[in-house]
Motif scaffolding. Structure first.
Motif, PDB file in Angstrom:
ATOM      1  N   ALA A  17       0.831  -1.202   0.000  1.00  0.00           N
ATOM      2  CA  ALA A  17       0.000   0.000   0.000  1.00  0.00           C
ATOM      3  C   ALA A  17       0.871   1.260   0.000  1.00  0.00           C
ATOM      4  N   ALA A  18       1.914   1.264   0.819  1.00  0.00           N
ATOM      5  CA  ALA A  18       2.799   2.425   0.890  1.00  0.00           C
ATOM      6  C   ALA A  18       3.536   2.643  -0.432  1.00  0.00           C
ATOM      7  N   GLY A  19       3.980   1.566  -1.055  1.00  0.00           N
ATOM      8  CA  GLY A  19       4.655   1.687  -2.347  1.00  0.00           C
ATOM      9  C   GLY A  19       3.747   2.263  -3.417  1.00  0.00           C
ATOM     10  N   TYR A  20       2.509   1.778  -3.454  1.00  0.00           N
ATOM     11  CA  TYR A  20       1.535   2.271  -4.434  1.00  0.00           C
ATOM     12  C   TYR A  20       1.257   3.757  -4.200  1.00  0.00           C
ATOM     13  N   PRO A  44      -1.654  -5.933  -9.564  1.00  0.00           N
ATOM     14  CA  PRO A  44      -1.970  -7.345  -9.286  1.00  0.00           C
ATOM     15  C   PRO A  44      -1.591  -7.759  -7.868  1.00  0.00           C
ATOM     16  N   ARG A  45      -0.496  -7.184  -7.350  1.00  0.00           N
ATOM     17  CA  ARG A  45      -0.091  -7.512  -5.979  1.00  0.00           C
ATOM     18  C   ARG A  45      -1.095  -6.986  -4.961  1.00  0.00           C
ATOM     19  N   ILE A  46      -1.621  -5.796  -5.203  1.00  0.00           N
ATOM     20  CA  ILE A  46      -2.652  -5.241  -4.309  1.00  0.00           C
ATOM     21  C   ILE A  46      -3.881  -6.123  -4.346  1.00  0.00           C
ATOM     22  N   TYR A  47      -4.304  -6.475  -5.542  1.00  0.00           N
ATOM     23  CA  TYR A  47      -5.479  -7.332  -5.682  1.00  0.00           C
ATOM     24  C   TYR A  47      -5.265  -8.656  -4.951  1.00  0.00           C
ATOM     25  N   TRP A  48      -4.116  -9.270  -5.172  1.00  0.00           N
ATOM     26  CA  TRP A  48      -3.825 -10.573  -4.583  1.00  0.00           C
ATOM     27  C   TRP A  48      -3.785 -10.501  -3.056  1.00  0.00           C
ATOM     28  N   GLU A  49      -3.081  -9.534  -2.528  1.00  0.00           N
ATOM     29  CA  GLU A  49      -2.913  -9.439  -1.072  1.00  0.00           C
ATOM     30  C   GLU A  49      -4.213  -9.093  -0.355  1.00  0.00           C
ATOM     31  N   PHE A  50      -5.001  -8.223  -0.939  1.00  0.00           N
ATOM     32  CA  PHE A  50      -6.212  -7.782  -0.256  1.00  0.00           C
ATOM     33  C   PHE A  50      -7.418  -8.661  -0.577  1.00  0.00           C
ATOM     34  N   SER A  51      -7.357  -9.458  -1.629  1.00  0.00           N
ATOM     35  CA  SER A  51      -8.531 -10.227  -2.041  1.00  0.00           C
ATOM     36  C   SER A  51      -8.870 -11.364  -1.101  1.00  0.00           C
ATOM     37  N   ASP A  52      -7.888 -11.930  -0.456  1.00  0.00           N
ATOM     38  CA  ASP A  52      -8.189 -13.084   0.388  1.00  0.00           C
ATOM     39  C   ASP A  52      -8.288 -12.741   1.871  1.00  0.00           C
ATOM     40  N   LEU A  53      -8.414 -11.464   2.176  1.00  0.00           N
ATOM     41  CA  LEU A  53      -8.628 -11.082   3.576  1.00  0.00           C
ATOM     42  C   LEU A  53     -10.047 -11.460   3.981  1.00  0.00           C
ATOM     43  N   SER A  54     -10.162 -12.068   5.116  1.00  0.00           N
ATOM     44  CA  SER A  54     -11.499 -12.393   5.604  1.00  0.00           C
ATOM     45  C   SER A  54     -11.861 -11.388   6.687  1.00  0.00           C
ATOM     46  N   VAL A  55     -13.068 -10.898   6.607  1.00  0.00           N
ATOM     47  CA  VAL A  55     -13.566  -9.945   7.583  1.00  0.00           C
ATOM     48  C   VAL A  55     -14.622 -10.659   8.406  1.00  0.00           C
ATOM     49  N   GLU A  56     -14.368 -10.735   9.697  1.00  0.00           N
ATOM     50  CA  GLU A  56     -15.330 -11.399  10.569  1.00  0.00           C
ATOM     51  C   GLU A  56     -16.586 -10.548  10.679  1.00  0.00           C
ATOM     52  N   GLU A  57     -17.703 -11.230  10.697  1.00  0.00           N
ATOM     53  CA  GLU A  57     -18.983 -10.537  10.823  1.00  0.00           C
ATOM     54  C   GLU A  57     -19.104  -9.921  12.208  1.00  0.00           C
ATOM     55  N   ASN A  58     -19.481  -8.681  12.261  1.00  0.00           N
ATOM     56  CA  ASN A  58     -19.717  -7.985  13.515  1.00  0.00           C
ATOM     57  C   ASN A  58     -21.061  -7.284  13.365  1.00  0.00           C
ATOM     58  N   PRO A  59     -22.057  -7.710  14.126  1.00  0.00           N
ATOM     59  CA  PRO A  59     -23.390  -7.135  13.942  1.00  0.00           C
ATOM     60  C   PRO A  59     -23.471  -5.650  14.281  1.00  0.00           C
ATOM     61  N   ASP A  60     -22.494  -5.134  15.034  1.00  0.00           N
ATOM     62  CA  ASP A  60     -22.515  -3.719  15.407  1.00  0.00           C
ATOM     63  C   ASP A  60     -21.898  -2.816  14.347  1.00  0.00           C
TER      64      ASP A  60
END
Length: 131
Positions: A17-20, A44-60
């Motif tokens: 992210a900093a390089g971009y 492509p590196r940004i897409y690859w690195e950020f695409s497989d991040l999982s975000v836990e569900e938080n109802p709040d």
């Protein structure tokens, strides 16, 4: 994910992210071909690195709007205009994903500089939060 693995992953994401962001902020100092080569290396590196991040569900929390915004409209426009100046006449491309395109007799144009600045904004906010 183990704490050490998470820390390593955060460092990799932050580095990309900093390089971009640095490439966009300093693009006026580059030749067009060098800038394009650098950006094509980052995207492509940004897409690859950020695409497989999982975000836990938080109802709040339903959106990420709780992160502070460090990129205001003036800064966004400054970055966009810098990229536009470097790209010159190559800043425009035909938008094929636009819904209105199939009903239009004229092409729907999009801007490379605006697309790259749209990516810049959340990445800059991300590295600012990490910093």
């Amino acid at each position: 994910m183990k704490e050490e693995e998470l820390r390593s992953r955060l460092m990799a994401l932050t580095s990309i992210a900093a390089g971009y962001c640095s490439a966009l902020e300093n693009c006026r100092d580059c030749e067009r071909e060098d800038f394009i080569r650098d950006i094509l290396g980052f995207l492509p590196r940004i897409y690859w690195e950020f695409s497989d991040l999982s975000v836990e569900e938080n109802p709040d929390v339903s959106e990420f709007d709780y992160f502070p915004e460090y990129v205001d409209e003036d800064y966004y426009e400054s970055v966009r205009r810098s990229v536009e100046a470097v790209m010159g006449e190559d800043d425009v491309f035909l938008e094929t994903f636009e819904e209105d395109m199939k009903y239009s007799d004229t092409p729907v144009a999009a801007s490379v500089s605006e697309s790259l600045a749209d990516i810049f904004q959340p990445l800059y906010n991300f590295i600012s939060v990490v910093k």
